[in-house]
Design an enzyme around this catalytic site. Structure first.
Site, short mmCIF file in Angstrom:
data_model
loop_
_atom_site.label_atom_id
_atom_site.label_comp_id
_atom_site.label_asym_id
_atom_site.label_seq_id
_atom_site.Cartn_x
_atom_site.Cartn_y
_atom_site.Cartn_z
N ASN A 1 -2.33 12.73 -3.80
CA ASN A 1 -3.40 13.25 -4.82
C ASN A 1 -4.25 14.70 -4.90
O ASN A 1 -4.11 15.40 -5.70
CB ASN A 1 -4.72 12.42 -4.64
CG ASN A 1 -4.05 10.70 -6.19
OD1 ASN A 1 -3.84 11.55 -7.03
ND2 ASN A 1 -5.32 10.26 -5.27
N GLU B 1 -4.61 2.43 -5.00
CA GLU B 1 -2.22 2.79 -4.48
C GLU B 1 -2.41 1.26 -4.12
O GLU B 1 -1.49 1.67 -3.48
CB GLU B 1 -2.77 3.50 -3.50
CG GLU B 1 -3.50 3.58 -2.10
CD GLU B 1 -4.26 3.72 -1.79
OE1 GLU B 1 -4.49 3.95 -0.38
OE2 GLU B 1 -5.84 3.80 -3.42
N ASP C 1 -1.21 9.57 -10.98
CA ASP C 1 -1.18 8.40 -11.63
C ASP C 1 -0.30 8.30 -12.36
O ASP C 1 0.22 7.29 -12.59
CB ASP C 1 -2.52 9.30 -13.34
CG ASP C 1 -3.75 9.25 -12.80
OD1 ASP C 1 -4.13 8.37 -11.89
OD2 ASP C 1 -4.83 9.26 -13.67
N ASP D 1 0.57 -1.15 -0.05
CA ASP D 1 -0.55 -0.06 -0.20
C ASP D 1 0.00 1.62 0.16
O ASP D 1 1.99 1.63 1.17
CB ASP D 1 -1.18 0.03 1.09
CG ASP D 1 -1.66 1.13 1.05
OD1 ASP D 1 -2.80 1.26 0.89
OD2 ASP D 1 -1.37 1.89 2.27
N ILE D 2 0.90 2.50 -1.01
CA ILE D 2 1.43 3.16 -0.92
C ILE D 2 0.83 4.57 0.04
O ILE D 2 -0.10 4.29 0.30
CB ILE D 2 0.98 4.02 -2.09
CG1 ILE D 2 1.72 3.03 -3.32
CG2 ILE D 2 1.96 5.78 -2.20
CD1 ILE D 2 1.84 4.17 -4.43
#
Length: 294
Positions: free
Chosen positions: A178, A214, A187, A170-171
């Protein structure tokens, strides 16, 4: 296989030559032993032109050489037996050959169009298959494809008694990225990270997929816990080298990830394995981030 192919071609040529001259001998015998068979001999010659014109379609050289021999033979019959009709027979045979040649050209065009259509159809099928199994943004495997592959790999692992590991990634604070940099930069971050994963997980049976949003997941066939930890370390190190900016992260000014590592246990289903990796991932997210737990 390569040695058998020339032998097959030579055999075909021999059979063709034998058939060709057998018909010539047969037609000549008709002429020699009975003058009443002149018309039959001419008709047979015309039929041979048509037959060989169709059968030798793929090979233009053999087609023209065969037609040339038959044409000379046809005209010889007319010179010897029907001198008064020489020009008429010659023109008739010439027109016949032209019709055959035109038919060849038209048929060849049809064949090329049919082949091109088949190639286009195959390419379209491949594109549809890619759309079905790939994530549209990152161009790696999607969740649907991962679900199909992991069930097959679990069955294979149970059969061969080989280990199987997954890493759920997971980022960290991706929503903040964002919000601060915009969805386009978000993106670009996802695409860059996916490309990095593809370079790390490059064995034929390994798989990296976008799990959702993500989140990404790595499927490592025939990999035990020690091997999975090495991969998780490599993901962390290479992401640091990639140095994707993240100004609003609470961990670093660069993008980081949290990882949950899980290894298949006997009797475990795909959902249970993924749930175990998910638990390890959230254990990292609750405590430290930019790390992994196994």
């Amino acid at each position: 296989m390569s040695k058998l192919l020339p032998e097959k071609i030579n055999s075909s040529y021999f059979s063709f030559i034998f058939l060709f001259f057998s018909w010539l001998i047969f037609t000549t015998s008709l002429l020699i032993y009975s003058a009443t068979f002149i018309g039959a001999a001419i008709t047979i010659t015309d039929m041979l032109v048509l037959a060989f014109g169709i059968s030798l379609f793929p090979n233009r050289a053999m087609f023209f050489s065969t037609i040339a021999i038959l044409s000379v033979y046809h005209l010889s019959i007319n010179v010897l037996y029907l001198t008064s009709e020489l020009w008429f027979s010659g023109i008739r045979l010439l027109c016949f050959v032209v019709i055959i040649f035109a038919g060849h050209s038209v048929t060849e065009t049809w064949f090329k169009r049919a082949i091109q259509k088949d190639i286009d159809n195959q390419r379209l099928i491949k594109e549809l298959e890619d759309l079905a199994i790939k994530d549209g943004l990152t161009q790696i495997a999607n969740r649907r494809h991962f679900d199909d592959v992991i069930n097959k790999e679990i069955a294979n692992s149970e059969r061969t008694k080989q280990p199987l590991a997954i890493i759920l990634i997971d980022i960290d604070y991706f929503k903040k990225l964002n919000d601060s940099l915009g969805h386009q930069q978000g993106d670009k971050c996802l695409i860059s990270f996916a490309n990095m994963l593809k370079n790390i997980v490059n064995r034929p049976r390994d798989l990296c997929a976008r799990y959702g949003g993500e989140e990404f997941i790595l499927l490592l066939a025939e990999t035990d816990l020690a091997g999975a930890i090495i991969v998780a370390e490599k993901v962390k190190q290479q992401l640091e080298q990639l140095a994707i900016l993240h100004p609003d992260s609470s961990v670093s000014d660069k993008v980081t990830v949290s990882q949950g590592v899980a290894v298949l246990l006997p009797g475990m289903s795909a959902d249970e394995l993924c749930h175990l990796a998910d638990e390890k991932l959230y254990q990292v997210k609750r405590t430290s981030r930019n790390n992994f737990v196994y």
